[in-house]
Design a protein around this motif. Structure first.
Motif, PDB file in Angstrom:
ATOM      1  N   PHE A 151     -13.347   3.458   3.680  1.00 34.60           N
ATOM      2  CA  PHE A 151     -12.491   4.482   4.283  1.00 34.60           C
ATOM      3  C   PHE A 151     -11.166   3.851   4.727  1.00 34.60           C
ATOM      4  CE2 PHE A 151     -11.389   6.735   8.328  1.00 34.60           C
ATOM      5  CZ  PHE A 151     -10.983   7.924   7.743  1.00 34.60           C
ATOM      6  N   ALA A 152     -11.269   2.682   5.371  1.00 39.05           N
ATOM      7  CA  ALA A 152     -10.080   1.984   5.848  1.00 39.05           C
ATOM      8  C   ALA A 152      -9.168   1.633   4.684  1.00 39.05           C
ATOM      9  CB  ALA A 152     -10.481   0.716   6.595  1.00 39.05           C
ATOM     10  N   PHE A 153      -9.782   1.238   3.561  1.00 41.78           N
ATOM     11  CA  PHE A 153      -8.991   0.876   2.382  1.00 41.78           C
ATOM     12  C   PHE A 153      -8.120   2.045   1.941  1.00 41.78           C
ATOM     13  CE2 PHE A 153      -8.560   0.983  -2.234  1.00 41.78           C
ATOM     14  CZ  PHE A 153      -7.920  -0.221  -2.462  1.00 41.78           C
ATOM     15  N   PHE A 154      -8.760   3.221   1.825  1.00 40.81           N
ATOM     16  CA  PHE A 154      -7.996   4.372   1.330  1.00 40.81           C
ATOM     17  C   PHE A 154      -6.949   4.819   2.355  1.00 40.81           C
ATOM     18  CE2 PHE A 154     -11.729   4.684  -1.437  1.00 40.81           C
ATOM     19  CZ  PHE A 154     -11.048   4.633  -2.636  1.00 40.81           C
ATOM     20  N   LEU A 155      -7.337   4.686   3.633  1.00 36.36           N
ATOM     21  CA  LEU A 155      -6.397   5.065   4.689  1.00 36.36           C
ATOM     22  C   LEU A 155      -5.154   4.173   4.629  1.00 36.36           C
ATOM     23  CD1 LEU A 155      -7.087   7.334   6.619  1.00 36.36           C
ATOM     24  CD2 LEU A 155      -7.460   5.615   8.399  1.00 36.36           C
ATOM     25  N   GLY A 156      -5.401   2.866   4.547  1.00 34.90           N
ATOM     26  CA  GLY A 156      -4.293   1.915   4.524  1.00 34.90           C
ATOM     27  C   GLY A 156      -3.423   2.105   3.290  1.00 34.90           C
ATOM     28  N   ARG A 157      -4.089   2.314   2.181  1.00 34.08           N
ATOM     29  CA  ARG A 157      -3.361   2.492   0.928  1.00 34.08           C
ATOM     30  C   ARG A 157      -2.513   3.757   1.006  1.00 34.08           C
ATOM     31  NH1 ARG A 157      -5.316   4.743  -3.627  1.00 34.08           N
ATOM     32  NH2 ARG A 157      -4.223   4.217  -5.571  1.00 34.08           N
ATOM     33  N   GLY A 158      -3.144   4.828   1.562  1.00 36.18           N
ATOM     34  CA  GLY A 158      -2.442   6.098   1.678  1.00 36.18           C
ATOM     35  C   GLY A 158      -1.216   5.968   2.569  1.00 36.18           C
ATOM     36  N   ARG A 159      -1.395   5.252   3.673  1.00 39.16           N
ATOM     37  CA  ARG A 159      -0.265   5.132   4.600  1.00 39.16           C
ATOM     38  C   ARG A 159       0.878   4.364   3.951  1.00 39.16           C
ATOM     39  NH1 ARG A 159       1.338   4.635  10.349  1.00 39.16           N
ATOM     40  NH2 ARG A 159       2.529   2.717  10.501  1.00 39.16           N
ATOM     41  N   SER A 160       0.515   3.304   3.210  1.00 39.51           N
ATOM     42  CA  SER A 160       1.587   2.529   2.596  1.00 39.51           C
ATOM     43  C   SER A 160       2.310   3.352   1.535  1.00 39.51           C
ATOM     44  CB  SER A 160       1.038   1.244   1.991  1.00 39.51           C
ATOM     45  OG  SER A 160       0.254   1.547   0.865  1.00 39.51           O
ATOM     46  N   LEU A 161       1.553   4.183   0.830  1.00 40.76           N
ATOM     47  CA  LEU A 161       2.177   5.049  -0.187  1.00 40.76           C
ATOM     48  C   LEU A 161       3.114   6.050   0.476  1.00 40.76           C
ATOM     49  CD1 LEU A 161      -0.785   5.710  -2.646  1.00 40.76           C
ATOM     50  CD2 LEU A 161       1.372   4.563  -3.149  1.00 40.76           C
ATOM     51  N   ALA A 162       2.621   6.592   1.619  1.00 41.60           N
ATOM     52  CA  ALA A 162       3.432   7.560   2.334  1.00 41.60           C
ATOM     53  C   ALA A 162       4.713   6.905   2.841  1.00 41.60           C
ATOM     54  CB  ALA A 162       2.636   8.136   3.499  1.00 41.60           C
ATOM     55  N   LEU A 163       4.569   5.640   3.291  1.00 44.39           N
ATOM     56  CA  LEU A 163       5.740   4.897   3.774  1.00 44.39           C
ATOM     57  C   LEU A 163       6.735   4.668   2.646  1.00 44.39           C
ATOM     58  CD1 LEU A 163       4.506   2.007   6.092  1.00 44.39           C
ATOM     59  CD2 LEU A 163       6.242   3.727   6.591  1.00 44.39           C
ATOM     60  N   ALA A 164       6.177   4.417   1.469  1.00 46.18           N
ATOM     61  CA  ALA A 164       7.026   4.009   0.351  1.00 46.18           C
ATOM     62  C   ALA A 164       7.852   5.163  -0.185  1.00 46.18           C
ATOM     63  CB  ALA A 164       6.162   3.417  -0.757  1.00 46.18           C
ATOM     64  N   LYS A 165       7.295   6.342  -0.095  1.00 46.52           N
ATOM     65  CA  LYS A 165       7.921   7.492  -0.743  1.00 46.52           C
ATOM     66  C   LYS A 165       9.381   7.687  -0.306  1.00 46.52           C
ATOM     67  CE  LYS A 165       5.483  10.992  -2.787  1.00 46.52           C
ATOM     68  NZ  LYS A 165       4.352  11.919  -2.620  1.00 46.52           N
ATOM     69  N   PRO A 166       9.648   7.810   1.023  1.00 46.95           N
ATOM     70  CA  PRO A 166      11.039   8.000   1.430  1.00 46.95           C
ATOM     71  C   PRO A 166      11.933   6.801   1.103  1.00 46.95           C
ATOM     72  CG  PRO A 166       9.622   7.699   3.356  1.00 46.95           C
ATOM     73  CD  PRO A 166       8.730   7.802   2.169  1.00 46.95           C
ATOM     74  N   LEU A 167      11.321   5.612   0.982  1.00 51.93           N
ATOM     75  CA  LEU A 167      12.130   4.419   0.720  1.00 51.93           C
ATOM     76  C   LEU A 167      12.533   4.302  -0.745  1.00 51.93           C
ATOM     77  CD1 LEU A 167      10.227   1.808   2.892  1.00 51.93           C
ATOM     78  CD2 LEU A 167      12.440   2.853   3.359  1.00 51.93           C
ATOM     79  N   GLY A 168      11.860   5.063  -1.590  1.00 55.54           N
ATOM     80  CA  GLY A 168      12.219   4.993  -3.013  1.00 55.54           C
ATOM     81  C   GLY A 168      11.180   4.269  -3.849  1.00 55.54           C
ATOM     82  N   GLY A 169       9.889   4.583  -3.614  1.00 57.99           N
ATOM     83  CA  GLY A 169       8.848   4.059  -4.489  1.00 57.99           C
ATOM     84  C   GLY A 169       8.222   2.780  -3.953  1.00 57.99           C
ATOM     85  N   ILE A 170       7.097   2.422  -4.530  1.00 59.28           N
ATOM     86  CA  ILE A 170       6.325   1.307  -3.983  1.00 59.28           C
ATOM     87  C   ILE A 170       7.020  -0.036  -4.199  1.00 59.28           C
ATOM     88  CG2 ILE A 170       4.061   2.408  -4.108  1.00 59.28           C
ATOM     89  CD1 ILE A 170       3.656   0.907  -6.742  1.00 59.28           C
ATOM     90  N   ARG A 171       8.034  -0.083  -5.018  1.00 59.13           N
ATOM     91  CA  ARG A 171       8.697  -1.372  -5.189  1.00 59.13           C
ATOM     92  C   ARG A 171       9.478  -1.773  -3.950  1.00 59.13           C
ATOM     93  NH1 ARG A 171      12.053  -1.126 -10.368  1.00 59.13           N
ATOM     94  NH2 ARG A 171      12.414  -3.207  -9.550  1.00 59.13           N
ATOM     95  N   LYS A 172       9.685  -0.837  -3.050  1.00 55.58           N
ATOM     96  CA  LYS A 172      10.368  -1.181  -1.796  1.00 55.58           C
ATOM     97  C   LYS A 172       9.413  -1.833  -0.794  1.00 55.58           C
ATOM     98  CE  LYS A 172      14.298   0.589  -2.966  1.00 55.58           C
ATOM     99  NZ  LYS A 172      15.465  -0.256  -3.205  1.00 55.58           N
ATOM    100  N   LEU A 173       8.126  -1.728  -1.076  1.00 54.47           N
ATOM    101  CA  LEU A 173       7.142  -2.366  -0.185  1.00 54.47           C
ATOM    102  C   LEU A 173       7.073  -3.851  -0.499  1.00 54.47           C
ATOM    103  CD1 LEU A 173       4.188   0.167  -0.420  1.00 54.47           C
ATOM    104  CD2 LEU A 173       5.867  -0.017   1.410  1.00 54.47           C
ATOM    105  N   HIS A 174       6.651  -4.623   0.487  1.00 54.56           N
ATOM    106  CA  HIS A 174       6.498  -6.050   0.192  1.00 54.56           C
ATOM    107  C   HIS A 174       5.358  -6.298  -0.787  1.00 54.56           C
ATOM    108  CE1 HIS A 174       4.623  -9.992   0.695  1.00 54.56           C
ATOM    109  NE2 HIS A 174       5.871 -10.418   0.683  1.00 54.56           N
ATOM    110  N   SER A 175       4.234  -5.602  -0.565  1.00 53.81           N
ATOM    111  CA  SER A 175       3.065  -5.829  -1.404  1.00 53.81           C
ATOM    112  C   SER A 175       2.633  -4.519  -2.058  1.00 53.81           C
ATOM    113  CB  SER A 175       1.907  -6.368  -0.565  1.00 53.81           C
ATOM    114  OG  SER A 175       2.332  -7.453   0.221  1.00 53.81           O
ATOM    115  N   LEU A 176       1.724  -4.660  -3.020  1.00 58.62           N
ATOM    116  CA  LEU A 176       1.192  -3.453  -3.657  1.00 58.62           C
ATOM    117  C   LEU A 176       0.370  -2.661  -2.637  1.00 58.62           C
ATOM    118  CD1 LEU A 176       0.022  -4.876  -7.068  1.00 58.62           C
ATOM    119  CD2 LEU A 176       1.876  -3.255  -6.682  1.00 58.62           C
ATOM    120  N   PRO A 177       0.330  -1.327  -2.794  1.00 58.39           N
ATOM    121  CA  PRO A 177      -0.411  -0.510  -1.821  1.00 58.39           C
ATOM    122  C   PRO A 177      -1.848  -0.961  -1.628  1.00 58.39           C
ATOM    123  CG  PRO A 177       0.850   0.878  -3.270  1.00 58.39           C
ATOM    124  CD  PRO A 177       1.037  -0.508  -3.780  1.00 58.39           C
ATOM    125  N   SER A 178      -2.479  -1.383  -2.694  1.00 62.09           N
ATOM    126  CA  SER A 178      -3.887  -1.746  -2.544  1.00 62.09           C
ATOM    127  C   SER A 178      -4.058  -2.938  -1.609  1.00 62.09           C
ATOM    128  CB  SER A 178      -4.496  -2.050  -3.903  1.00 62.09           C
ATOM    129  OG  SER A 178      -3.808  -3.101  -4.519  1.00 62.09           O
TER     130      SER A 178
END
Lengths: 431, 462, 290
Positions: B16-43
């Motif tokens: 559950f924590a895995f999906f929650l964390g992944r979901g939050r990072s995806l949600a964070l990434a969206k306004p920033l312009g995609g997951i490439r703006k994140l330091h690491s992959l969502p997983s």
């Protein structure tokens, strides 16, 4: 520098020629020693298998005697077939005894009667009970039933059929009765299903390997579940992440040594740590699994490392060059490529664990257990220990049973090793 | 709640924590312009949260399960009525077993004393408390971990290195298990041995000539102390091992030489695995074969020559053990022989040496360190081999060098002393650990030395 | 490739200079040019074919090796010169899949006849290998190995004498006489190779085959070996395979040029390197391939 004249070349040649026949004889002799050695090894395999099979093949069939049984309610002393308390107290043996008296009416005297009742298994009454419970309508009826014979009768009858009767434990009366039964076609060999469906028993004809097979299965499942992930993780660490330092060297030396530590030492470890310190109960598959895990870990680590080593560095470099992190390289490339080798190693480790018995003796898996274990915390024994127990039993009929159990054990091992070889051939990649 | 259920619960929470964390990072990434703006992959963010959620709980669960039973037992025993309180270790174990069986409902309660029933009830209630406390604690820790892991997620958070570091440490822990195993062996064997040497002087044990560990049942019986001189066992072990080596070394070595140097490729492909079968046969099978086939055969054979061969002769056990070790030696020897460079063979053959001269005078000397190492490993195996000797060698300690007589070995005595019912602290039981210490030390030294030689040898030709 | 032509088939070997061919292709009927045969032949090879399984490594080679001559075999790598050399003392027997057809004789005796003992043959035809391969024994034991197995020395004194003589002939004695009982593997590469030569001549062979004996050595060690070959040629017949044309030019009397398993040209060394008869030879020595 003074040059002495060299010995004449033709003189040398004569000497060489002279030595030839002697040397060629020595060569032949040496080659013959080699052939003999290989032959001795192969002969040992042959003798071993022949011996086991010739001793054990008889155990797959067992002697039954046909008797006329009357399910007499009074004789059993049970009024209600659904009441477990009554069933437990019922005199079920009376049924089989009566059937025997019915067959050989002329028996009198205590000794002769005991011999007569000795014709069939002492557990025959319970078999009749099961039969009756399965079909309650039989109560009060009479039917002809094939009843399991006593182990001595079984041994005698089989050896008699083979033309070399073994009558050491038979009385003259009993031999005569068997002759009569044989003449009437009321004694025969049937497939020994008890061997595969029952647990251990003091009576050879009642004993089966089901409990031991289940015990082995439970222990192996636990061993595999623990040792494979741990072993693979350790191998990955040592091959891919470990820095070259003394600590790593120390771990390696430890693993290599543990692989060569006598298995009985692991039994002592299990006894002292798991049983005496952590108070895990004796005889349960949990302890067996833990001990065998520690024992097979070195094997699995060593084979897994070999599998990882066989993945060429170019693959790693290629992935690194794409900017993958070390963990990604391992997870995406090295692990999938080395998995077949690791699986092969795991199967070989499991085969080793399946055949192991010495450490399990230490942790109480040597107990006499009739019930078939259903879970990891039920007392159990394993197949090799069952073999050890039976081999130790004085009854002659157990020799046959032991050999049969060995045949079953060996067939499991052969299947496992064949799968390992097949897996290696099938999935092995040549670089 | 059962431990397995708790385990499943924790793992479920982790997922559950895995999906929650992944979901939050995806949600964070969206306004920033995609997951490439994140330091690491969502997983990796998901894994980070899952690790925080599950890992501490799993460690705690493991420790709790390890220590709650002993703890509960001691609490129960503390509070038990004085009239059934245990006096020594043996009665302690007996009592604990009885109470536990009563608590589990394995033994019927009918007819047991009130004190016992009370203790059993006490134990049951303690167990229930323990489980619920554990469940509550674990849930709290998991949720806190989940919250922490979840809250740390941000676009600049370096999740991947953290996760990788944790993973790497888990791998390291697995590798270190080998060290803990060795340590466990040393500690357990040492600890019991020291206790043993308190009652039997170490000198008497190592150099004593008489072994009869039968302690009397009653204290006042004669010879209640038993005698623990292990020399006959050492001699017996050496005798059986010597017989085994006498069989295994020539046969194993010669067949390795034949298969490596002489045999055609097709013979090699079939004969080698066929010989390896011998290595895959469980030792209990060899034991059966030795006890029921070889030993009677040798006895009858001896009788026909007028020799008296014991039906538990060292010859039978050692001979069969030798057969077991043949493939061990032959495959090790094969390795080292094929490691000798072909140029050595060519050099010798080009001088006009016959093949056997090449083998005897060049290859064997060149491979000698490796062969010696292999033989030493084989000796260590023979010394530690248990089932064959348990089944085919004798029980009685006899100081003899005659392989036709019955001897006993260290491993036989360990098994004999430790199977069957006895109290744990008697010198008889402890003696088994002292023997185990001897066995471990000797085999360890042999192994280290042999592995060192073999390693050096391999490096020489690599 | 199918079975080669039967051995009995007599192939004309031209002794006259043919017209230079216009291309460098080799046809199946390629004949050797130059002086293949000698009057005082020590070894005679006729129509030799060597196969590895189905692959033919040597095609129909006929050549003589004269007494006390040094014959060099050169050619691009993979041309079969080493394979050919190894078939002269039947070292190819050790390779299971290798098959030799044709006739190889020494002093008129067929080396591949079933009556011949390969042990005796190899004692008469010694060999020195590409990489120095001293046995992992002492220097003394390395040289004494041959005499010991062949029973050449009756006494310890005899053996000492043979060892000393051989080491002297291999011009190694002065360097190692103080440490005869140290390991042979402890010597330098060049010394090891001279030790191997000493080992080979300790059994007084009639022919010594050398398979690129200097390829693993530095120039100074190479020079010493070449000097040694010069000296040895007084007593022994030497066939040397080399990939160095300069070496062939320096040490040999005749040079044989191999190309893709065929013997292209055999001529006195001087001629081969100054005016080769065959275009392929010329192409090789002028460095157009190698």
């Amino acid at each position: 520098m003074t040059k002495k004249p060299m010995t004449d070349s033709s003189n040398h040649l004569d000497k060489i020629k002279k030595s030839l026949s002697r040397r060629n004889r020595a060569e032949k002799r040496f080659r013959w020693y080699g052939r003999m050695a290989v032959f001795v090894g192969l002969a040992a395999v042959m003798v071993l298998f022949t011996d086991i099979i010739s001793k054990g093949h008889g155990a797959f069939r067992i002697t039954y005697v046909e008797l006329q049984v009357t399910y007499d309610q009074d004789m059993i002393g049970v009024e209600n077939l659904t009441d477990p308390a009554q069933l437990a107290l019922g005199d079920w043996e009376a049924l089989s005894k009566a059937a025997l008296r019915n067959e050989f009416g002329d028996v009198s005297g205590r000794r002769d009667k005991r011999k007569l009742y000795g014709l069939i298994s002492s557990g025959a009454g319970y078999d009749l009970k099961d039969r009756l419970l399965a079909n309650p309508l039989l109560l009060g009826e009479t039917e002809n039933v094939w009843i399991l014979a006593d182990d001595d009768i079984d041994t005698y009858y089989k050896s008699w059929l083979d033309g070399e009767p073994y009558a050491a434990r038979m009385s003259a009366k009993q031999i005569q009765w068997i002759d009569e039964l044989h003449a009437q076609g009321k004694i025969r060999l049937q497939f020994n299903s008890n061997l595969f469906t029952r647990g251990d028993s003091r009576e050879p004809e009642q004993a089966g390997i089901r409990g031991a097979v289940m015990g082995s299965l439970l222990v192996l499942i636990l061993t595999l579940m623990l040792s494979f992930p741990i072993g693979v993780s350790a191998a990955i660490y040592l091959e891919e992440f470990a820095p070259r330092n003394r600590w790593t060297d120390f771990i390696e030396v430890n693993i290599n040594n543990l692989a060569a530590v006598p298995s009985i030492i692991f039994g002592l470890l299990g006894l002292a740590i798991f049983i005496n310190f952590f108070h895990v109960p004796r005889s349960v598959p949990i302890v067996g699994g833990l001990v065998l895990t520690l024992m097979t870990l070195p094997t699995i680590i060593i084979t897994s490392r070999a599998a990882i080593k066989s993945v060429p560095p170019s693959i790693r470099e290629a992935a690194m060059g794409m900017g993958a992190s070390k963990s990604q390289v391992v997870l995406h490339h090295v692990l999938p490529l080395s998995l077949p080798g690791m699986l092969t190693g795991a199967i070989i480790g499991m085969a080793q664990a399946l055949g192991e018995s010495a450490p399990l003796l230490m942790i109480g898996m040597v107990a006499f257990i009739v019930d078939i274990p259903a879970g990891f915390s039920d007392p159990a024994t394993v197949l090799p220990v069952q073999i050890f127990l039976w081999a130790d039993s004085p009854e002659r009929a157990f020799i046959e049973k032991t050999s049969a159990a060995i045949m079953v054990l060996l067939s499991f091992l052969i299947v496992m090793n064949t799968v390992a070889v097949w897996l290696r051939k099938r999935l092995e990649r040549r670089w | 709640m059962q431990a397995t259920n708790i385990l499943i619960l924790i793992l479920g929470l982790g997922a559950f924590a895995f999906f929650l964390g992944r979901g939050r990072s995806l949600a964070l990434a969206k306004p920033l312009g995609g997951i490439r703006k994140l330091h690491s992959l969502p997983s990796y963010y998901g894994l980070h949260a899952a690790l925080w959620c599950a890992l501490p709980s799993l460690v705690l669960l493991f420790l709790w399960i390890m220590f709650d039973d002993p703890l509960i037992n001691s609490i129960v025993i503390e509070s038990v009525a004085a009239d059934i309180a245990p006096t020594d270790t043996a009665s302690y174990n007996l009592l604990i077993n009885k109470i536990a069986n009563l608590a589990d409902g394995i033994l019927p309660r009918k007819g047991e004393s009130a004190a016992l029933i009370a203790a059993a009830d006490h134990m049951s209630s303690l167990r229930v408390i323990s489980r619920w406390a554990l469940t509550a604690l674990l849930l709290t820790i998991s949720l806190l971990g989940l919250l922490w892991g979840w809250s740390r997620i941000s676009a600049s958070f370096r999740a991947r290195p953290v996760v990788e570091k944790v993973m790497q440490n888990i791998l390291l822990a697995c590798a270190c298990l080998a060290i803990f195993t060795t340590l466990g062996i040393v500690l357990s064997v040492m600890f019991e041995s020291i206790q043993f040497f308190r009652s039997v002087p170490i000198f008497d044990f190592v150099f004593g000539l008489e072994w009869s560990p039968q302690t009397a049942i009653r204290e006042d019986q004669v010879g209640s102390s038993g005698s623990f001189g292990a020399v006959p066992l050492f001699v017996g072990t050496l005798l059986v091992s010597a017989v085994a080596m006498f069989v295994a070394v020539p046969v194993g070595l010669m067949s390795a030489i034949y298969l490596a140097e002489y045999a055609s490729k097709s013979v090699r492909t079939y004969a080698k695995p066929a010989l390896e079968i011998l290595a895959g046969i469980p030792t209990v099978v060899y034991g059966f074969f030795a006890a029921l086939t070889v030993a009677p055969f040798l006895r009858d054979l001896g009788a026909s020559f007028g020799l008296s061969v014991s039906s538990e002769s060292a010859l039978a056990a050692g001979g069969v053990m030798g057969v077991m070790i043949i493939p061990f030696i032959s495959s090790l020897a094969d390795d080292v022989i094929t490691a000798v460079p072909q140029s050595m063979r060519d050099g010798s053959l080009a001088m006009g040496a016959t093949q056997s001269e090449t083998v005897r005078r060049v290859i064997i000397p060149a491979a000698l360190p490796g062969i010696v190492g292999g033989v030493m490993l084989a000796i260590s195996r023979a010394i530690g081999e248990t089932m064959i000797v348990v089944m085919a060698a004798g029980m009685a300690a006899k100081l003899t060098a005659n392989p036709l007589e019955s001897v006993t070995t260290v491993t036989v005595q360990i098994v004999t002393l430790l199977t069957g019912d006895q109290e744990f602290d008697s010198p008889k039981t402890l003696a088994a650990f002292a023997l185990g210490l001897m066995l471990f030390t000797v085999t360890l030294l042999l192994n280290i030395f042999a592995l060192h030689i073999v390693k050096k040898y391999r490096e020489q030709y690599d | 490739m199918t079975q080669a032509a039967p051995v009995t088939k007599k192939k004309p070997v031209s002794k006259t200079t043919p017209k230079p061919m216009q291309n460098l292709e080799i046809t199946d009927h390629q004949a050797t040019v130059g002086k293949c045969f000698a009057d005082n032949a020590k070894m005679t090879m006729r129509n030799v074919n060597v196969f590895y399984d189905d692959k033919q490594a040597i095609h129909d080679v006929s050549i003589d090796i004269a007494k006390n001559e040094v014959i060099a075999m050169i050619g691009p790598s993979g041309c079969g010169k080493s394979t050919f050399l190894r078939s002269l003392n039947r070292m190819n027997d050790t390779v299971d899949i290798c098959r030799v057809e044709g006739q190889i004789c020494m002093d008129g005796e067929d080396l591949y006849s079933p009556k011949l003992d390969v042990v005796e043959l190899r004692a008469r035809v010694g060999m020195v290998f590409q990489k120095p391969n001293p046995f992992p024994k002492s220097i003394y034991e390395n040289v004494a190995y041959g005499p010991k197995i062949h029973g050449l020395a009756d006494t310890r004194v005899d053996l000492d004498e043979i060892v000393e003589n051989s080491l002297r002939k291999a011009s190694l004695w002065e360097e190692v006489k103080e440490r005869l009982h140290q390991a042979g593997t402890g010597l330098s590469g060049g010394q090891q190779q001279r030790l191997c030569i000493a080992r080979a001549i300790a059994v007084s062979p009639e022919v010594i085959l050398m398979d690129e004996p200097c390829s693993a050595l530095d120039p100074i060690a190479t020079a010493r070996i070449e000097e040694l070959i010069e000296e040895l040629s007084q007593n022994f017949t030497i066939a040397i395979v080399t990939h160095s044309m300069q070496q062939a030019a320096r040490v040999s009397h005749r040079t044989a040029y191999f190309h893709l398993g065929r013997l292209i040209e055999v001529n006195p060394t001087e001629q081969v390197f100054t005016m080769p008869e065959h275009q392929l030879t010329e192409a090789y020595i002028t460095g157009r391939f190698g």
